[in-house]
Motif scaffolding. Structure first.
Motif, PDB file in Angstrom:
ATOM      1  N   MET A   1    -142.207 -10.867 -39.885  1.00 48.44           N
ATOM      2  CA  MET A   1    -140.955 -10.115 -39.763  1.00 48.44           C
ATOM      3  C   MET A   1    -140.856  -9.529 -38.352  1.00 48.44           C
ATOM      4  SD  MET A   1    -138.160  -9.077 -41.187  1.00 48.44           S
ATOM      5  CE  MET A   1    -138.476  -9.351 -42.923  1.00 48.44           C
ATOM      6  N   ALA A   2    -139.737  -9.727 -37.694  1.00 50.53           N
ATOM      7  CA  ALA A   2    -139.535  -9.205 -36.352  1.00 50.53           C
ATOM      8  C   ALA A   2    -139.316  -7.701 -36.399  1.00 50.53           C
ATOM      9  CB  ALA A   2    -138.336  -9.881 -35.706  1.00 50.53           C
ATOM     10  N   TYR A   3    -139.576  -7.070 -35.274  1.00 49.74           N
ATOM     11  CA  TYR A   3    -139.295  -5.643 -35.172  1.00 49.74           C
ATOM     12  C   TYR A   3    -137.779  -5.450 -35.186  1.00 49.74           C
ATOM     13  CZ  TYR A   3    -140.037  -0.799 -33.925  1.00 49.74           C
ATOM     14  OH  TYR A   3    -140.070   0.575 -33.958  1.00 49.74           O
ATOM     15  N   PRO A   4    -137.269  -4.394 -35.817  1.00 50.20           N
ATOM     16  CA  PRO A   4    -135.810  -4.232 -35.969  1.00 50.20           C
ATOM     17  C   PRO A   4    -135.054  -3.914 -34.684  1.00 50.20           C
ATOM     18  CG  PRO A   4    -136.993  -2.398 -36.966  1.00 50.20           C
ATOM     19  CD  PRO A   4    -138.021  -3.418 -36.628  1.00 50.20           C
ATOM     20  N   VAL A   5    -135.750  -3.701 -33.581  1.00 48.52           N
ATOM     21  CA  VAL A   5    -135.102  -3.514 -32.283  1.00 48.52           C
ATOM     22  C   VAL A   5    -135.676  -4.562 -31.332  1.00 48.52           C
ATOM     23  CG1 VAL A   5    -134.733  -1.966 -30.326  1.00 48.52           C
ATOM     24  CG2 VAL A   5    -134.786  -1.039 -32.651  1.00 48.52           C
ATOM     25  N   SER A   6    -134.809  -5.427 -30.801  1.00 45.61           N
ATOM     26  CA  SER A   6    -135.277  -6.566 -30.015  1.00 45.61           C
ATOM     27  C   SER A   6    -134.593  -6.596 -28.650  1.00 45.61           C
ATOM     28  CB  SER A   6    -134.987  -7.873 -30.770  1.00 45.61           C
ATOM     29  OG  SER A   6    -135.389  -8.995 -30.016  1.00 45.61           O
ATOM     30  N   TYR A   7    -135.406  -6.578 -27.590  1.00 43.61           N
ATOM     31  CA  TYR A   7    -134.906  -6.630 -26.207  1.00 43.61           C
ATOM     32  C   TYR A   7    -134.973  -8.070 -25.726  1.00 43.61           C
ATOM     33  CZ  TYR A   7    -134.734  -5.655 -21.151  1.00 43.61           C
ATOM     34  OH  TYR A   7    -134.397  -5.621 -19.815  1.00 43.61           O
ATOM     35  N   ARG A   8    -133.823  -8.627 -25.313  1.00 41.03           N
ATOM     36  CA  ARG A   8    -133.755 -10.030 -24.935  1.00 41.03           C
ATOM     37  C   ARG A   8    -132.968 -10.187 -23.635  1.00 41.03           C
ATOM     38  NH1 ARG A   8    -132.608 -12.466 -31.015  1.00 41.03           N
ATOM     39  NH2 ARG A   8    -134.381 -11.410 -31.968  1.00 41.03           N
ATOM     40  N   THR A   9    -133.492 -11.011 -22.755  1.00 39.56           N
ATOM     41  CA  THR A   9    -132.840 -11.229 -21.471  1.00 39.56           C
ATOM     42  C   THR A   9    -132.739 -12.712 -21.178  1.00 39.56           C
ATOM     43  OG1 THR A   9    -134.905 -11.167 -20.211  1.00 39.56           O
ATOM     44  CG2 THR A   9    -133.809  -9.072 -20.583  1.00 39.56           C
ATOM     45  N   GLU A  10    -131.751 -13.065 -20.390  1.00 33.64           N
ATOM     46  CA  GLU A  10    -131.563 -14.446 -19.959  1.00 33.64           C
ATOM     47  C   GLU A  10    -132.216 -14.625 -18.589  1.00 33.64           C
ATOM     48  OE1 GLU A  10    -127.911 -17.530 -18.849  1.00 33.64           O
ATOM     49  OE2 GLU A  10    -127.502 -15.603 -19.785  1.00 33.64           O
ATOM     50  N   TYR A  11    -133.046 -15.631 -18.470  1.00 35.18           N
ATOM     51  CA  TYR A  11    -133.757 -15.860 -17.214  1.00 35.18           C
ATOM     52  C   TYR A  11    -132.974 -16.797 -16.308  1.00 35.18           C
ATOM     53  CZ  TYR A  11    -137.191 -17.593 -13.896  1.00 35.18           C
ATOM     54  OH  TYR A  11    -137.835 -17.961 -12.751  1.00 35.18           O
ATOM     55  N   LEU A  12    -132.814 -16.379 -15.053  1.00 37.87           N
ATOM     56  CA  LEU A  12    -132.196 -17.208 -14.026  1.00 37.87           C
ATOM     57  C   LEU A  12    -133.114 -17.190 -12.818  1.00 37.87           C
ATOM     58  CD1 LEU A  12    -129.647 -18.865 -13.308  1.00 37.87           C
ATOM     59  CD2 LEU A  12    -128.729 -16.789 -12.257  1.00 37.87           C
ATOM     60  N   GLU A  13    -133.559 -18.369 -12.391  1.00 34.91           N
ATOM     61  CA  GLU A  13    -134.533 -18.440 -11.317  1.00 34.91           C
ATOM     62  C   GLU A  13    -133.926 -18.094  -9.958  1.00 34.91           C
ATOM     63  OE1 GLU A  13    -136.124 -22.274 -10.506  1.00 34.91           O
ATOM     64  OE2 GLU A  13    -137.911 -21.469  -9.565  1.00 34.91           O
ATOM     65  N   LYS A  14    -132.828 -18.762  -9.576  1.00 30.61           N
ATOM     66  CA  LYS A  14    -132.208 -18.502  -8.279  1.00 30.61           C
ATOM     67  C   LYS A  14    -131.478 -17.169  -8.320  1.00 30.61           C
ATOM     68  CE  LYS A  14    -131.607 -23.288  -6.786  1.00 30.61           C
ATOM     69  NZ  LYS A  14    -130.626 -24.319  -6.338  1.00 30.61           N
ATOM     70  N   ARG A  15    -131.715 -16.354  -7.289  1.00 31.86           N
ATOM     71  CA  ARG A  15    -131.142 -15.020  -7.267  1.00 31.86           C
ATOM     72  C   ARG A  15    -130.502 -14.733  -5.915  1.00 31.86           C
ATOM     73  NH1 ARG A  15    -133.573 -11.852 -11.164  1.00 31.86           N
ATOM     74  NH2 ARG A  15    -132.043 -10.314 -10.521  1.00 31.86           N
ATOM     75  N   SER A  16    -129.612 -13.746  -5.881  1.00 30.89           N
ATOM     76  CA  SER A  16    -128.916 -13.357  -4.665  1.00 30.89           C
ATOM     77  C   SER A  16    -129.778 -12.394  -3.854  1.00 30.89           C
ATOM     78  CB  SER A  16    -127.582 -12.699  -5.010  1.00 30.89           C
ATOM     79  OG  SER A  16    -127.028 -12.055  -3.889  1.00 30.89           O
ATOM     80  N   ARG A  17    -130.194 -12.831  -2.674  1.00 33.12           N
ATOM     81  CA  ARG A  17    -130.983 -11.950  -1.807  1.00 33.12           C
ATOM     82  C   ARG A  17    -130.199 -10.688  -1.451  1.00 33.12           C
ATOM     83  NH1 ARG A  17    -132.379 -17.136   0.418  1.00 33.12           N
ATOM     84  NH2 ARG A  17    -134.647 -17.475   0.518  1.00 33.12           N
ATOM     85  N   LEU A  18    -128.902 -10.863  -1.175  1.00 35.83           N
ATOM     86  CA  LEU A  18    -128.078  -9.737  -0.730  1.00 35.83           C
ATOM     87  C   LEU A  18    -127.948  -8.687  -1.834  1.00 35.83           C
ATOM     88  CD1 LEU A  18    -126.561  -9.039   1.885  1.00 35.83           C
ATOM     89  CD2 LEU A  18    -124.486  -9.938   0.819  1.00 35.83           C
ATOM     90  N   ARG A  19    -127.657  -9.132  -3.059  1.00 33.73           N
ATOM     91  CA  ARG A  19    -127.490  -8.183  -4.159  1.00 33.73           C
ATOM     92  C   ARG A  19    -128.796  -7.471  -4.485  1.00 33.73           C
ATOM     93  NH1 ARG A  19    -123.718 -11.370  -8.611  1.00 33.73           N
ATOM     94  NH2 ARG A  19    -121.882 -11.634  -7.279  1.00 33.73           N
TER      95      ARG A  19
END
Length: 219
Positions: A1-19
């Motif tokens: 059974m999973a924990y009832p609070v789940s933190y999930r993110t989408e991974y993107l390899e290329k990123r903006s140096r400026l931002r």
């Protein structure tokens, strides 16, 4: 059974140096909004504590509001930790289009008054762990800043480390402060069909190869 609070993110390899380079400036309104919602959450958490203590029930409206507080603060923190370059929504509510998501199960049918009464005491061990994790994910975020500014890429290992470290903190907040569950926070966050989506949205396909030697999600 999973924990009832789940933190999930989408991974993107290329990123903006400026931002990423100017994240300290871009994050000012995010930090101010997060501070405001934290103050509001302190008030609603105290309200939830009294209601749960006397009724053992979490009112639906209050549960949804506190859940959205946690979602908003988690999106803001994920942005500050460089897990995405996309500016986060500063208001409450679910934003499934945003690459950082906190999935929360429905409220329990009833809560233990005893566990609610002693919640802060019960949370001391995991507060210590969460504090240590805070130093760790802060260090990873700083290292990520340098890597992204130089290479324009976010190594999958750094991203997944932040998921693990800050994900525990999100579960800790859900348990200790907002009392969304009586279940002690887990270190891992296994997917469960009861918590859509069934798979973590950050998981890369196994056949995609990174220049760092590990799998990453397509850009």
């Amino acid at each position: 059974m999973a924990y009832p609070v789940s933190y999930r993110t989408e991974y993107l390899e290329k990123r903006s140096r400026l931002r990423v380079f100017f994240r300290w400036a871009l994050a000012i309104p995010v930090a101010l909004a997060a501070a405001l919602w934290t103050l509001v959450g302190c008030v609603t958490a105290v309200a939830a504590w009294f209601v749960l203590l006397f009724t053992a029930k979490y009112p639906a409206g209050l549960y949804e509001f506190n859940s959205n507080i946690l979602r908003t603060l988690s999106r803001s923190a994920g942005y500050l930790l460089l897990q995405t370059d996309q500016f986060p929504p500063l208001g409450l509510g679910k934003h499934p289009e945003y690459p950082i998501e906190v999935v929360i199960a429905p409220a329990q049918e009833s809560y233990s008054r005893l566990k609610v009464f002693f919640r802060l005491l019960l949370a001391i061990p995991i507060y210590i762990v969460s504090g240590a994790f805070g130093y760790a994910y802060g260090a990873v975020a700083i290292a990520s800043w340098f890597v992204i500014v130089v290479l324009g890429r976010m190594p999958f290992g750094m991203h997944s480390a932040l998921d693990f470290l800050y994900g525990f903190t999100v579960r800790f907040y859900g348990y200790a402060y907002l009392m969304l569950t009586d279940t002690y926070p887990s270190f891992t966050d296994e997917p469960d069909l009861d918590l859509p989506p069934a798979e973590p949205i950050w998981a890369p396909p196994p056949d995609y190869q990174s220049p760092y030697g590990g799998p990453v999600a397509p850009n």
